[in-house]
Design a protein around this motif. Structure first.
Motif, PDB file in Angstrom:
ATOM      1  N   ILE A 181     -28.005 -33.467  11.284  1.00  0.00           N
ATOM      2  CA  ILE A 181     -28.480 -33.264  12.665  1.00  0.00           C
ATOM      3  C   ILE A 181     -28.887 -31.809  12.893  1.00  0.00           C
ATOM      4  O   ILE A 181     -29.909 -31.536  13.517  1.00  0.00           O
ATOM      5  CB  ILE A 181     -27.383 -33.650  13.665  1.00  0.00           C
ATOM      6  CG1 ILE A 181     -27.102 -35.132  13.566  1.00  0.00           C
ATOM      7  CG2 ILE A 181     -27.785 -33.272  15.056  1.00  0.00           C
ATOM      8  CD1 ILE A 181     -27.913 -35.979  14.471  1.00  0.00           C
ATOM      9  N   MET A 217     -37.199 -39.746  16.987  1.00  0.00           N
ATOM     10  CA  MET A 217     -35.941 -39.055  17.225  1.00  0.00           C
ATOM     11  C   MET A 217     -35.579 -38.961  18.687  1.00  0.00           C
ATOM     12  O   MET A 217     -34.512 -38.464  19.012  1.00  0.00           O
ATOM     13  CB  MET A 217     -36.008 -37.657  16.639  1.00  0.00           C
ATOM     14  CG  MET A 217     -35.961 -37.721  15.143  1.00  0.00           C
ATOM     15  SD  MET A 217     -35.458 -36.200  14.456  1.00  0.00           S
ATOM     16  CE  MET A 217     -36.845 -35.207  14.848  1.00  0.00           C
ATOM     17  N   ASN A 220     -32.308 -40.623  19.402  1.00  0.00           N
ATOM     18  CA  ASN A 220     -31.077 -40.099  18.844  1.00  0.00           C
ATOM     19  C   ASN A 220     -30.110 -39.704  19.957  1.00  0.00           C
ATOM     20  O   ASN A 220     -30.507 -39.145  20.951  1.00  0.00           O
ATOM     21  CB  ASN A 220     -31.448 -38.868  17.997  1.00  0.00           C
ATOM     22  CG  ASN A 220     -30.368 -38.516  17.031  1.00  0.00           C
ATOM     23  OD1 ASN A 220     -29.261 -38.200  17.432  1.00  0.00           O
ATOM     24  ND2 ASN A 220     -30.694 -38.574  15.768  1.00  0.00           N
TER      25      ASN A 220
END
Lengths: 459, 362
Positions: A181, A217, A220
């Motif tokens: 990450i 993303m 996420n």
């Protein structure tokens, strides 16, 4: 003397060096020590330790240098002047990953302060080695290299172009796809810094295929990652219509609207910035956002934040309403005007008030229906008071005056116009009286002529 | 005479009478004259009046005819214009009707469909409501997840604490801290402690990451490696029968520690590391980082800088390369060049070729 005793001398020296460099590195973490360290001439002492035989001493010396350079730009300049950078760059290519991390940290710390220092880093050929580090296996090395590249590219367009010319963009796009990450965050922030300067740079980033990965993303759960991703997408979308359309084609709507409900304030801000940058280009893009229900989401988001976080959302409503009257009507039926008038009255900062005033002006200027919708929420007296007040900044006064004029030219709702007759300045009063005449004259004419019975206006 | 006297007496009277009668006649005459004049003037007046009356009559007739004529003309004009105006009004009214219908049709068909707009706005507001609901659900879900995660974290923490504090459990003899005899029922921590497993201290310490390289094998002292000394025989082993070798010897043999050969003891890329080490040491010691180049290739990339004296602004002078003598025919006294008295040296005919191949500077 025996061999052992000779060797012992060397061992002691090595131990002393290790201890010194570790203590300096530790002391450099605290800002209050750094002044003392600087006065004690730590730079000149650390420099030869960078060339030390023992790798641990090299790495720790690099780490200490990085922390010192991080603190303020005088120290960073001292690093540049002391010719340490070429050495670091040379050994970056060859050493192990700890050293690479520490050296990249030093480059980042130096490059972050000003464009001149970043240019010095570029001039000593660090970009190629940093790009090579981006291909390393260790994710920590990649992160440090990407961070350094991001800080260099942040300052201006030439430095960004230099970073792009070194071939960093495809590698950064690869870094975004890595599982760690922290690496994703840093790579996204580096791409955002690169693409923010000019459309060509943004096009380069898009050509490397970054949009698809960035769009993935958004889902996420990590909020810092979302911040960077949304900021990168908004920097790409802001330059031109084509780029904005490409961002939209990546199917970010309606997923982006969920980011407007995130707990983190900056995620909300960056999401509304992205929507604003897309909405401001053409009416078709604004239409798309309205059809996806983006206006309601942004209005709710404005309601739930305070201060500067609200500003992109307010501007987005203004841009959407400015394009055409149908879109302005869409904003009105999504209950945008009460929210904007709350912002106008609540916010302490002048620039946010100015933005709210501008947005309200854009909504109300199209037709009498729109002006009526604005007038019933009692916003016009607030705008008038902002225009008249001496404490408002000039920008706020100009914007509220324009908004009042635009709305008044179309407003036929008399109860809202009445307060203006009492306390408006003459230049606004003449518009108000003009509006009254427009509304009342045909009405009077119709009634009087109906009494006499002669001329009847046929309707 | 009497008559004369009488005439004379009567003369004044006669004179008077004569005068009087004449004057009366004059008066009369004047009266008559005036009367005649009056009559005549009256008559003339009547004449003229009759004449003028006639004239008036005639003029009236003429004027009457003329006025009627011009009035009729005007009237015709007025009628014409009025009829035109009426027609135009009619046409205008009809055109307005047509235009009204047409404009309404055009706007509704091509430019702006009011009902469509209403529909669209309704659809937009419906979408907005749907999105608002969906987002609220999403936010609620996130909250629930977070709360759950928080609760789980709390549970884990409390579990961990209970395991650490396991020794505070109350025994039959001694009531523990959480099981005070003055309480009605024990503290919930007591129950937790009862359920928890004791925590061994080794597991709480984080395992340090060890890089196992071959050189550390020899110093390996973990329990999983082979025992090097203090060899204990296995507990449940049966006694071996027969005169075998001493058990310690056998076990020593069997569990001999690894004595790797020199080849294995060194890392596989040892040569590369050693070279790198060497290079680093050299680099440390070097004053100048540029490599020494052999003399023959020293000038290879170097650009030739001609003599300043032999080059001019436009091109290098050919003196020194093309010819070695300064030739200035204008200064010559005669036309002929120098004559070689002696033959030239043979040596210089092989200029540049006498040297070795390695030293080919040219």
């Amino acid at each position: 003397m025996s061999q052992r005793q000779v060797l012992q001398v060397f061992e002691q020296y090595q131990k002393a060096r290790t201890q010194f460099v570790q203590m300096v590195a530790e002391l450099a973490t605290r800002p209050q020590n750094i002044e003392t360290l600087q006065n004690a001439g730590v730079m000149s002492l650390l420099r030869p330790l960078l060339l030390d035989v023992v790798p641990t001493i090299q790495q720790t010396a690099a780490l200490a240098l990085g922390r010192l350079a991080n603190y303020n730009d005088d120290l960073a300049e001292a690093v540049v002047k002391g010719d340490i950078l070429p050495q670091l760059v040379y050994s970056l290519a060859e050493q192990n990953r700890f050293y690479k991390k520490a050296a990249a940290f030093v480059l980042r710390a130096v490059g972050k302060h000003s464009p001149q220092l970043a240019q010095a880093i570029v001039d000593c050929g660090a970009l190629d080695t940093l790009v090579i580090c981006l291909e390393d296996f260790d994710p920590g090395v990649k992160e440090a290299a990407a961070w350094a590249l991001g800080y260099i590219a942040r300052h201006n367009a030439e430095l960004s172009q230099a970073v792009v010319d070194a071939g960093a963009v495809p590698l950064l796009v690869l870094c975004i796809q890595e599982p760690e990450i922290a690496l994703k965050r840093i790579a996204a922030s580096a791409l955002s810094d690169i693409s923010k300067h000019s459309p060509e740079l943004a096009q380069t980033v898009v050509d490397a295929g970054a949009i698809a990965h960035l769009a993935q993303m958004i889902l996420n759960p990590d909020s810092k990652l979302k911040r960077q991703v949304l900021s990168a997408l908004s920097q790409i979308a802001k330059h031109s219509v084509d780029l904005a359309e490409m961002v939209v084609e990546a199917e970010i709507f309606p997923v982006v609207l969920t980011c407007l409900k995130d707990k983190d304030e900056y995620v909300k801000k960056n999401a509304s910035t992205l929507i604003r940058e897309i909405a401001k280009h053409t009416p078709e893009l604004s239409q798309l956002i309205v059809n996806a229900g983006g206006v309601a989401a942004v209005i709710d988001c404005i309601g739930s934040c305070k201060g500067n976080i609200r500003l992109p959302g307010i501007m987005m409503l203004g841009y959407v309403a400015a394009h055409s009257e149908n879109l302005a009507m869409a904003v009105i039926i999504s209950k945008g005007v009460p929210q904007l008038s709350i912002c106008l009255s609540e916010e302490p900062e002048d620039h946010i008030k100015a933005a709210a005033a501008w947005a309200i002006g854009q909504i109300g200027r199209h037709t009498p229906e729109h002006a009526r919708a604005v007038a019933v929420t009692n916003t016009l007296p607030v705008l008038l008071s902002l225009y008249m007040s001496t404490e408002s900044s000039e920008d706020l006064q100009v914007k509220s005056k324009k908004a009042i004029k635009n709305i008044l030219q179309k407003c036929t709702y008399l109860p809202a116009l009445e307060p203006f007759l009492y306390d408006a300045p003459p230049n606004i009063l003449k518009h108000v009286v003009g509006q009254f005449s427009k509304v009342l004259f045909p009405w009077i004419f119709r009634y009087t002529s109906a009494e006499s019975g002669q001329l009847s206006t046929t309707y | 005479m009497a008559t004369l006297a009488r005439l004379q007496a009567r003369s004044t009277f006669v004179a008077q009478q004569y005068y009087f009668r004449n004057s009366v006649v004059d008066l009369f005459r004047k009266k008559e004259y005036d009367a005649a004049v009056k009559i005549q003037s009256w008559f003339r007046g009547c004449q003229v009046r009759a004449y003028i009356r006639n004239l008036h009559r005639i003029t009236t007739v003429i004027q009457k005819w003329w006025r009627s004529y011009s009035g009729r003309q005007e009237y015709q004009l007025i009628v014409k214009f009025a009829s035109c105006a009426m027609k135009m009004n009619l046409y205008n009214a009809m055109a307005v009707r047509i235009q009204r219908r047409w404009r309404g049709y055009r706007i509704r068909k091509y430019c702006f469909n009011y009902f469509y707009l209403k529909e669209y706005l309704r659809a937009v507001s419906e979408t907005n409501d749907a999105i608002r609901e969906a987002l609220e659900e999403f936010a609620e879900m996130k909250e629930r997840e977070e709360k759950k995660a928080d609760l789980e974290r709390e549970e884990k923490k409390r579990d961990y604490q209970a395991r650490k504090m396991h020794y505070l459990l109350s025994t039959k003899q001694i009531p523990g801290v959480y099981n005070s005899p003055f309480r009605k029922d024990p503290d919930p921590w007591e129950l937790r402690l009862q359920k928890a497993k004791p925590l061994t201290s080794q597991r709480s310490k984080a395992k340090p990451k060890r890089c196992i390289s071959l050189s550390n094998w020899l110093a390996c002292t973990s329990a999983r490696s082979f025992p090097r000394s203090e060899i204990l025989p296995p507990i449940d082993r049966k006694q071996c029968q027969g005169p075998f070798r001493d058990i310690t010897e056998v076990l020593e043999q069997r569990y001999k520690p690894l004595e790797p050969t020199l080849r294995v003891a060194e890392p596989i890329d040892e040569l590369k590391l050693a070279r790198g080490e060497f290079r680093r040491q050299e680099w440390m010691r070097n004053v100048n980082d540029n490599m020494f180049l052999p003399f023959s290739s020293y000038h290879k990339n170097k650009k030739y800088i001609p003599l300043m004296n032999s080059s001019s602004k436009y091109s290098p002078n050919s003196y020194g390369s093309q010819h070695f003598r300064d030739e200035n025919p204008k200064k010559w006294i005669c036309d002929k060049d120098f004559q070689t008295v002696l033959p030239s040296f043979d040596l210089f005919s092989k200029y540049g070729k006498l040297y070795s191949k390695a030293g080919q500077i040219i």
